[in-house]
Design a protein around this motif. Sequence first.
Motif, PDB file in Angstrom:
ATOM      1  N   LEU A   1      -7.801  -0.071   5.163  1.00  0.00           N
ATOM      2  CA  LEU A   1      -6.704  -0.739   5.689  1.00  0.00           C
ATOM      3  C   LEU A   1      -5.518  -0.657   4.746  1.00  0.00           C
ATOM      4  O   LEU A   1      -4.452  -1.241   5.165  1.00  0.00           O
ATOM      5  CB  LEU A   1      -6.898  -2.294   5.867  1.00  0.00           C
ATOM      6  CG  LEU A   1      -7.988  -2.631   7.002  1.00  0.00           C
ATOM      7  CD1 LEU A   1      -8.360  -3.863   7.246  1.00  0.00           C
ATOM      8  CD2 LEU A   1      -7.552  -1.848   8.587  1.00  0.00           C
TER       9      LEU A   1
ATOM     10  N   THR B   1      -6.318  -7.317  13.169  1.00  0.00           N
ATOM     11  CA  THR B   1      -5.952  -6.128  12.553  1.00  0.00           C
ATOM     12  C   THR B   1      -7.104  -5.064  13.334  1.00  0.00           C
ATOM     13  O   THR B   1      -6.635  -3.946  13.849  1.00  0.00           O
ATOM     14  CB  THR B   1      -6.640  -6.007  11.253  1.00  0.00           C
ATOM     15  OG1 THR B   1      -6.205  -7.130  10.495  1.00  0.00           O
ATOM     16  CG2 THR B   1      -5.942  -4.578  10.532  1.00  0.00           C
TER      17      THR B   1
ATOM     18  N   TRP C   1      -2.851   2.457   7.877  1.00  0.00           N
ATOM     19  CA  TRP C   1      -2.352   0.883   7.230  1.00  0.00           C
ATOM     20  C   TRP C   1      -0.879   0.973   7.465  1.00  0.00           C
ATOM     21  O   TRP C   1      -0.273  -0.059   7.651  1.00  0.00           O
ATOM     22  CB  TRP C   1      -2.771   0.780   5.917  1.00  0.00           C
ATOM     23  CG  TRP C   1      -2.421   1.973   5.219  1.00  0.00           C
ATOM     24  CD1 TRP C   1      -1.484   2.409   4.469  1.00  0.00           C
ATOM     25  CD2 TRP C   1      -3.547   3.100   4.870  1.00  0.00           C
ATOM     26  NE1 TRP C   1      -1.588   3.604   3.733  1.00  0.00           N
ATOM     27  CE2 TRP C   1      -2.931   4.108   3.778  1.00  0.00           C
ATOM     28  CE3 TRP C   1      -4.719   3.294   5.141  1.00  0.00           C
ATOM     29  CZ2 TRP C   1      -3.242   5.147   3.327  1.00  0.00           C
ATOM     30  CZ3 TRP C   1      -5.578   4.506   4.788  1.00  0.00           C
ATOM     31  CH2 TRP C   1      -4.675   5.320   3.922  1.00  0.00           C
TER      32      TRP C   1
ATOM     33  N   GLN D   1      -1.988  -6.739   9.363  1.00  0.00           N
ATOM     34  CA  GLN D   1      -1.846  -5.354   9.075  1.00  0.00           C
ATOM     35  C   GLN D   1      -0.753  -4.836   7.985  1.00  0.00           C
ATOM     36  O   GLN D   1      -0.857  -3.942   7.413  1.00  0.00           O
ATOM     37  CB  GLN D   1      -1.450  -4.549  10.654  1.00  0.00           C
ATOM     38  CG  GLN D   1      -2.156  -3.278  10.909  1.00  0.00           C
ATOM     39  CD  GLN D   1      -1.759  -2.776  12.169  1.00  0.00           C
ATOM     40  OE1 GLN D   1      -1.754  -3.525  13.134  1.00  0.00           O
ATOM     41  NE2 GLN D   1      -1.815  -1.567  12.610  1.00  0.00           N
TER      42      GLN D   1
ATOM     43  N   ARG E   1       1.524  -4.467  16.359  1.00  0.00           N
ATOM     44  CA  ARG E   1       1.332  -4.613  14.849  1.00  0.00           C
ATOM     45  C   ARG E   1       1.309  -5.837  14.430  1.00  0.00           C
ATOM     46  O   ARG E   1       1.957  -6.535  14.578  1.00  0.00           O
ATOM     47  CB  ARG E   1       2.962  -3.695  14.272  1.00  0.00           C
ATOM     48  CG  ARG E   1       2.837  -3.214  12.939  1.00  0.00           C
ATOM     49  CD  ARG E   1       2.684  -4.320  11.689  1.00  0.00           C
ATOM     50  NE  ARG E   1       3.459  -5.459  11.872  1.00  0.00           N
ATOM     51  CZ  ARG E   1       4.646  -5.677  11.503  1.00  0.00           C
ATOM     52  NH1 ARG E   1       5.059  -4.724  10.981  1.00  0.00           N
ATOM     53  NH2 ARG E   1       5.244  -6.608  11.631  1.00  0.00           N
TER      54      ARG E   1
END
Lengths: 441, 669, 250
Positions: free
Chosen positions: A73, A439, A58, A407, A403
């Motif tokens: 996550l 994600t 994460w 996220q 990214r």
Amino acid sequence: MRRPGWRVEPAAAPRADRASRALAYAPEDGAFSLVNDYSEGMSVLAPGGPDPAFDTPWAVWRTAAGAARPHALAPAPEVEGYGVFTFPYGPLSMGVPEAGRFDVRTYGERVLNLVPVGGFKSRRVRAAVVGQTVVDAALRVERLAGNFSAAHVAAFLDAVESAEGRAVPTEEWWVRGLAQELQRIYNHVHVIARVAEAASQNVGLAQTHALAEEVLRTQGAVFGHRWLFGALLPGGPARRLDPTDRRALATRLGRLGDEFERLWRLFLESRTFVDRIQGTCPVARDAAVEWGAVGPTLRASGVAWDDRLRIPVAPYTDLFLPLPHESGGDALARVATRAEEVRASFLVLEQMLERWPAAGAGDEPPGSAVAPGRGLGRVEAPSGDLVYDVRVAAGRVVGLDLRSPSQANWPLFAAGMRDAVFTDFHFAFESFGFAFAETDG
Amino acid sequence: MTALLGFVLTAAVVGFFAGAALSVVRRDLGYATALAASVLWLVAAVGALVAGPVTGPSWSGPLGDAESLSLDGLSAFFALATAIVWVATSAYSLAYDDRPSPLLAFCYALTLGSIALLVASSSLLLFLVGWETMTLASYGMILQAHGRSGRVFSAAFVFLAFGEASTLLVLVAVAGLHAMSGSFLEVPVATAGALASIVFVAALIGFGLKMGVAPFHMSEWLPIAHSSAPSNASAVLSSTLTLAGAYGLFRVISLLPSPPPVWWGALMLGIGAISVLLGALFAAVSEHSKGLPAYSTIENNGLILVALGIALIARADGLAELAVFALFAAFYQALAHAIAKTALFLSAGYLEHGTHTFDLNSTHGRAKDADRAARLGTIAATLSLAAAPPLAGFVSEWMVLEALFQSYRFSAEWVQFVGLLAGAAVALAAGLILVAMVKFLGFSFLWKPSATGPTARARGLAAPVGAVGAVVLAVGVGAPWLLGLITPSVAAFAHTAVAAPVGSLLSIPDGWSILSGSPFGILSPPAVPIGLAAGAAVALGYFALGGGFGARRVEPWMAGSPPGCDGETYTSFGYSTGIRIMMRSVLQTREVRTGTGAGTRAELATPVSYNVDLEVLDVFKVFYDDLVRFGDAVAAALKAGIMTGRLGQYLAYILVVTLVVVIYVAAAA
Amino acid sequence: MASWIEQSVSRGILTSRYPKAAATDDETPPTGRPPVPESPATSLPAARDRCPVGAITETAVDQGKCIRCARCVGAGLSFSGSVEAATRSRSDLLRISAGPTPVPDGAPPLAGLGRSLHLFLVDVGSCNACNLEVLALANPYYDLQRLGIFFTNSPRHADVLVVVGVPTAEMVEPLRRAYDALPAPKAVVAVGACPISGGVFAGTEGLASALDGLVPVDVYVPGCPPTPTAILDGLLKLNGRDRETREGRR
């Protein structure tokens, strides 16, 4: 009721040079993490690879493709106690119309701990695009998260162009901007509709839902596709942007903008709506900065930070862009930030259609490659800062990482839900504008 | 015939004591004798209700009164209710009690005998003897809990202390009655006045202590149940010891002058309503398979007081019809509760036998594959206590509510207001008790097992549970006829001839329906199973005509996750946490966290864990604890300040007292 | 409150007349229609190599694979098929031609399903576009409740699984659970290229190649994503209330 005014970043704040995105980047070991540096006004890539303390899926922008799936996550404390149990919610529930699970630790009613669990819908895009041509890879990238397709493709193409050192006509950048702003309006309106649905504001839901549909139809009319798939790619569906079409689009958007003004005013007058989201799932400024929150989540917690203002690329360099932000940090602040951003986007679109560059107006210089054949692309997606790291060779993708804003924001959602009650879940969840799709990758 | 019944009655009472004696020889023999005596006791009770008052041989009491064992209509009702319970508990005890010591059997039979004695006594003195024996014998039973610990001793001591307080107040009531009537025999007194009110209040609190109603509910069930008294004892205590309290209250009130002042009924209604609400609330948040039924006892005894309170107010207001209906409601409530609660406690014992725990969080569905009799009996008992038709508890709660609904007829506005509040409390409690009962049933016998651990079957324990469950159903469906059977009891209480509140409706035959007031509500308990049977017949007909049984078994839908994900499912505690949070002002809910907390990014870089407990508090326990502390402090202060042990100081006290007396006498002269 | 009413009334009726009337162009952008060859004999071989998902062969266009990327447009194909392109069988997706009735012989409606349908949405690995298009059916423009179709919160209450996305290895078990939880008679509608053929993700390791290898599929709705009108057409084909069948009855 708080009415945030327009706030414009002071002109004195320097816009970071486009090439400085690679600040302090150490390409040798190929590993780096994303750290927010607000003195620089943006997150930077810190050298030396992932911080071992945060070597978790994460917190780190991982270079390696894919953690074990499904996986947490966001980190969470272990909670034990009499009668405490874990309540799994998902991956198939209509409350969250996406495949993802939430493990709720509770003794009933109150959330002691909430862990978003992702990885259910990973289409292995990062692995699948390796070896493909840029255009074929882009077909998958835009289908990584359909409702954020314009932002993903724009970031991906930016990264590729930086890597290849290829200049792109200015008008193409304006088309990307147009597509992204339309999609930002759609997503923010959609978020407001989902929150209205959670608050049982049925008239408001229907009206907002209708507005979202009208935005989709507008996208379809302009770009030939309701979700803008292919719209930013060579050989995609025809786009109609000659002066007549631009005037028609301006009229259409003016109508939608007025419609949104009316709806948002009505929402602010609905006490039940405002009461329900006020104070729900708070994200303190410190936490937002510490965890590296992005997008409306960050701005709603009092940090006025937006890639569009920080990265000097067309068309935003030539436009007046308001930067709405709030200080409450709760679901209301996030929804209000989004609403103000919808107004800002309508304003930007109005300016764009007025000042549309003539064909052949010149090229935009590419960003500098962070390493030979390797480029970064960054855009402000509807839910926040989106970063692509692409390696290309001979017109083919050899590596891809990203990214996503979702996220970055999951840990804030998990932290905000701690000690909330079950019924806060939907208000909290929807206000962040998450997508498991981006994600999971 | 009557003479024969008198003999049977005497034999029953003597039989219980004989059982106590025989249990010393052999444990089983004691229980078997108690079982036989219970059957005789049942015969005598039914006989007295059908054939009129029964009197056994009489003798001359210590004060010259002619004492005897006898059952009039009022005591016959309580004999009937206790007899049904005891037949089941005695049979159950034969299979349940495996202690090496015969003490439990001895105390058990002695408790039964003393309750029988006080119910069958014709004089107040004999009543007191039974009352005190009962308190001591049940104290002995509680001490026989498994794994005797300091907690058990303290629980038993609390029980004894409140029991003796109760006895003192009962003594006051009896003395008052004697002062008014000049006799220790159970004869009605005619003169109203302050003394009658003193007797009423003393009886209400004294017997209320034994019924465990709020704010005295600390006295009975909370400590006992939590200290794991043996289950056969719990059933006897919860179902019949409280019945003994109710009997005392009914008996004393029946002797007091009528019509009573209106505040008597209002006071009783208020105490009853508070008990109902608190009992249901604490039952809903209890995680103890015997604590939960114990709190439910408080709720049900509260309902008896509510109905009796309505009856007294109606009597004061001259509403004869409502008074009689409310009395029937009170009696039926007592009967329905005693039976269903017996099944529930026996079921908790069965559960403990199979799973070795009283924690509903760890019995989760483990008894799903239990003996069918135990399952069905528990289902009937919990549904009855949750007032589901057509079971006994449904009929009685309907009657109580119908009586409450008619509180608008009361003349004084403040009494109407009390009725209104009581109605709201009872309605809220009905919802809370449903949560409690669903929790008990679901987390023990009904839901899919998730907890792991040994489960054992025991047919000998299951059969009585199932049998009592069947009685619960019968008492519900047969309510119109049973109301007819207990008419002599209501008549004996009211000292007038009364008619059972039954009648006809539409095409339902006469006598199959219960009527609450001539133009008010109507209910036909037998129609419910008939309607259900008709529906079942239609369904069966459909299947017979080729519909076929399309049964399909699928795993539970858990939003796509595997059922029992990570071996965890909803806990019993979680089931009622909503109530803990909603009612936090009453329950004083607070969360206790130990271990490292918050969860910032820096903290979460290394694993963080903490422990969370959500605690609730019984404010009355806190009050009594404070009271005890205050008493100790006062005693200590007195000891330190006044009783110093110095001779000179004591002589000074004597001097002062002598002077005061001399001055008083001189002034009087 | 009053102002919300004013707002609703002032907007008037937005709802589409579909399926009583044909779908409007506003509902259907170019990519909402299947690409069909202008002259199959010449167009298909010319366009074949342009297709990134291999939907075009010498003889036919496999609409189940098409992701509407428009690369073949301009090489003899055009988005001119009917928006009502949903079919009851997988092979019919290769036979869609231009014109109002794309597939000549639609299979009969599914026995046992009444006029009213209850839907449970199952995402087995989508990009969210299909999810949102399915949910868009609830907006005032499509208002699927007017047709007696409802969303449910549990497959236990549903008749129809509406499956979106390419089935990932992680979602195979949840999908099976949802299918098992559905009471009979049950139906499955595959919405979009992903569940039909894997779409743009076809051939990736860790993804199932198609939904109909996992559960029986009753209706295939091609598109990437299909427009709400196309999804509605697919749902109505389950119980024979779609436009095509209506026209046939008339």
